[in-house]
Write a protein that holds these residues in place. Sequence first.
Motif, mmCIF file in Angstrom:
data_model
loop_
_atom_site.group_PDB
_atom_site.id
_atom_site.type_symbol
_atom_site.label_atom_id
_atom_site.label_comp_id
_atom_site.label_asym_id
_atom_site.label_seq_id
_atom_site.Cartn_x
_atom_site.Cartn_y
_atom_site.Cartn_z
ATOM 1 N N ALA A 45 27.152 22.596 -1.225
ATOM 2 C CA ALA A 45 27.387 22.166 -2.605
ATOM 3 C C ALA A 45 28.304 23.173 -3.279
ATOM 4 C CB ALA A 45 26.068 22.069 -3.360
ATOM 5 N N LEU A 46 29.290 22.670 -4.025
ATOM 6 C CA LEU A 46 30.255 23.544 -4.685
ATOM 7 C C LEU A 46 30.700 22.872 -5.976
ATOM 8 C CD1 LEU A 46 33.038 25.457 -2.746
ATOM 9 C CD2 LEU A 46 33.202 24.927 -5.173
ATOM 10 N N PRO A 47 29.935 23.049 -7.048
ATOM 11 C CA PRO A 47 30.297 22.421 -8.323
ATOM 12 C C PRO A 47 31.585 23.000 -8.899
ATOM 13 C CG PRO A 47 28.473 23.960 -8.611
ATOM 14 C CD PRO A 47 28.706 23.853 -7.134
ATOM 15 N N ASP A 48 32.155 22.309 -9.858
ATOM 16 C CA ASP A 48 33.361 22.802 -10.525
ATOM 17 C C ASP A 48 33.110 24.197 -11.082
ATOM 18 O OD1 ASP A 48 34.518 20.399 -9.962
ATOM 19 O OD2 ASP A 48 34.444 19.627 -12.020
ATOM 20 N N PHE A 49 34.119 25.049 -10.983
ATOM 21 C CA PHE A 49 34.012 26.397 -11.543
ATOM 22 C C PHE A 49 33.949 26.309 -13.074
ATOM 23 C CE2 PHE A 49 35.632 29.662 -8.231
ATOM 24 C CZ PHE A 49 34.905 29.041 -7.233
ATOM 25 N N ARG A 50 33.155 27.171 -13.676
ATOM 26 C CA ARG A 50 33.063 27.207 -15.128
ATOM 27 C C ARG A 50 34.419 27.594 -15.727
ATOM 28 N NH1 ARG A 50 28.994 31.400 -17.965
ATOM 29 N NH2 ARG A 50 30.645 32.827 -17.284
ATOM 30 N N ASP A 51 34.891 26.816 -16.691
ATOM 31 C CA ASP A 51 36.146 27.055 -17.418
ATOM 32 C C ASP A 51 37.378 27.048 -16.522
ATOM 33 O OD1 ASP A 51 34.716 27.350 -19.805
ATOM 34 O OD2 ASP A 51 34.465 29.501 -19.508
ATOM 35 N N GLY A 81 27.825 23.356 -14.010
ATOM 36 C CA GLY A 81 26.827 24.098 -14.763
ATOM 37 C C GLY A 81 26.525 25.453 -14.158
ATOM 38 N N LEU A 82 26.556 25.534 -12.845
ATOM 39 C CA LEU A 82 26.334 26.811 -12.182
ATOM 40 C C LEU A 82 27.583 27.679 -12.226
ATOM 41 C CD1 LEU A 82 24.358 25.978 -8.907
ATOM 42 C CD2 LEU A 82 23.470 26.978 -11.005
ATOM 43 N N PHE A 83 27.405 29.005 -12.164
ATOM 44 C CA PHE A 83 28.513 29.924 -11.965
ATOM 45 C C PHE A 83 27.990 31.092 -11.145
ATOM 46 C CE2 PHE A 83 26.311 31.571 -15.553
ATOM 47 C CZ PHE A 83 26.591 32.916 -15.649
ATOM 48 N N GLU A 84 28.831 32.083 -10.886
ATOM 49 C CA GLU A 84 28.454 33.148 -9.954
ATOM 50 C C GLU A 84 27.270 33.980 -10.440
ATOM 51 O OE1 GLU A 84 31.314 35.034 -12.793
ATOM 52 O OE2 GLU A 84 31.169 33.107 -11.725
ATOM 53 N N ALA A 103 29.328 28.832 -6.177
ATOM 54 C CA ALA A 103 29.640 28.542 -7.577
ATOM 55 C C ALA A 103 30.467 29.693 -8.141
ATOM 56 C CB ALA A 103 28.364 28.352 -8.387
ATOM 57 N N GLY A 104 31.269 29.381 -9.147
ATOM 58 C CA GLY A 104 32.130 30.418 -9.688
ATOM 59 C C GLY A 104 32.624 30.096 -11.077
ATOM 60 N N SER A 105 33.554 30.923 -11.537
ATOM 61 C CA SER A 105 34.101 30.762 -12.883
ATOM 62 C C SER A 105 35.541 31.243 -12.911
ATOM 63 C CB SER A 105 33.268 31.558 -13.897
ATOM 64 O OG SER A 105 33.380 32.954 -13.641
ATOM 65 N N LEU A 116 39.321 34.853 -11.091
ATOM 66 C CA LEU A 116 38.518 33.863 -10.372
ATOM 67 C C LEU A 116 37.393 34.602 -9.660
ATOM 68 C CD1 LEU A 116 41.382 32.484 -10.686
ATOM 69 C CD2 LEU A 116 40.775 31.171 -8.643
ATOM 70 N N ARG A 117 36.155 34.209 -9.960
ATOM 71 C CA ARG A 117 34.993 34.823 -9.333
ATOM 72 C C ARG A 117 34.100 33.750 -8.732
ATOM 73 N NH1 ARG A 117 33.756 40.132 -11.202
ATOM 74 N NH2 ARG A 117 35.403 40.893 -12.609
ATOM 75 N N TYR A 118 33.437 34.093 -7.631
ATOM 76 C CA TYR A 118 32.507 33.140 -7.042
ATOM 77 C C TYR A 118 31.420 33.899 -6.288
ATOM 78 C CZ TYR A 118 33.432 33.750 -2.083
ATOM 79 O OH TYR A 118 33.479 34.267 -0.817
ATOM 80 N N LYS A 119 30.341 33.179 -6.000
ATOM 81 C CA LYS A 119 29.268 33.705 -5.160
ATOM 82 C C LYS A 119 28.817 32.602 -4.211
ATOM 83 C CE LYS A 119 26.540 36.871 -6.608
ATOM 84 N NZ LYS A 119 25.500 37.675 -7.315
ATOM 85 N N LEU A 120 28.387 33.019 -3.027
ATOM 86 C CA LEU A 120 27.936 32.093 -1.985
ATOM 87 C C LEU A 120 26.479 32.387 -1.670
ATOM 88 C CD1 LEU A 120 28.691 29.958 0.235
ATOM 89 C CD2 LEU A 120 29.280 31.903 1.698
#
Length: 429
Positions: A45-51, A81-84, A103-105, A116-120
């Motif tokens: 699952a990989l929702p859209d990045f915040r902003d 809705g989720l982010f790193e 998820a990231g932002s 650009l930041r993300y976490k797995l």
Amino acid sequence: MSDLFSRRALLQQAAAASAAVLAGPALAQFRVEISGVGGSQLPIALPDFRDESASGQAVAAIIRADLERSGQFKIIDSAPGLFEGSAPNWSEWRGKQADALAAGSVSRLADGRFDLRYKLWDVVKGADLGGEAHAVTAEDVRLAAHRIADTIYQKLTGERGVFATRMAYVTRAGGRYSLRITDADGEGGQVALASPEPIISPAWSPNGRELAYVSFETRKAVVWVQDLQTGRRRKLADFRGSNSAPAFSPDGESVVLTLSREGGSQLFVMNRDGSGVRRLTQSSAIDTEPVFAPDGRSIYFVSDRGGSPQIYRVAVGGGAPERVSFSGNYNISPTVSPDGRSLAFVTRLNGSQFRICVMDLASGVVQQISDGSDDESPSFSPNGRLIVYATRSAGRDVLMTSTLDGRIKAKLISTLADVREPTWGPFGR
């Protein structure tokens, strides 16, 4: 001699080269269509990045398309809705059958760049697998997204991803030909050369800094080498007759190509600066489309010396060529996987259909991986897991990537352009 073999004249005789490069505008934009089901795909699952909209790029969609196109992942639908910095609800994501979650932002920095930041996460174990941060200009947001996809791919498969690599291909629009260098999904990039005359046979140098190709801008087939960073280019082969089908050696110090300067079309090897020209094959047949094996010790090529086009192998020092292809009476356009274990090529079926096949070189077993009627120009990804090739779909010339078993295909469709002659660049971008 068969029609397709003869119409690839820039690779053989140069006279009919313009028929080998098909139409399409230079400013092609692509979308990805995935087809097929893999045997063991990891649900992520990989929702859209915040902003992410602030960057002007659909960052998460780029990453999702990269992962899905690899054939290794199944994308699980997920709401934003989720982010790193989130704390995932593991039972919720397990209930959605996700094995992994990312998820990231995106945020704009004071200097105008984008962060650009993300976490797995490993959903099954409820474990944090780490993340990354990329501070990039607006022009590099897509590249950063590809690099994130590469990292996710490597963490979850143990293999290096290819999403931040590049491709080259040829288009034609309004009587002008363009050689384009793009991202591995066919988007972005630049026009390396635009010409009113055909361009064909692009070939990457091993370090990805140069591209060799054949251009007819002087009204004859000439091999050029172009520095992709500076745009500077130089003639590599402009001998009497045809100069075609260049390919670099694995160390980048030599080039093999087809020349007709001594009569007929034969293979020659030269230094990367054009010196030290040496004839490699000696026959009355057409020998063309040479490519080096990854170890640099041998060269695969196409010849009709046995009466029909087949693939042969010859030692780089010369000697008697050995026939490699035996399934069918028409096999052309060889390309070797980076590990040297597989050979992809074009075969003709039923007299008029051209398909991509992959041969296991150890066993000789051949598997057809494409299902079109005009499939050509196969090229391996640098990790050897995918093949890009040109095909026709709904009346258009498009690019297709496929897993080596042919089970997962991704169509890179242009709404404006027909594209041909794709070649996948190396690692190192």
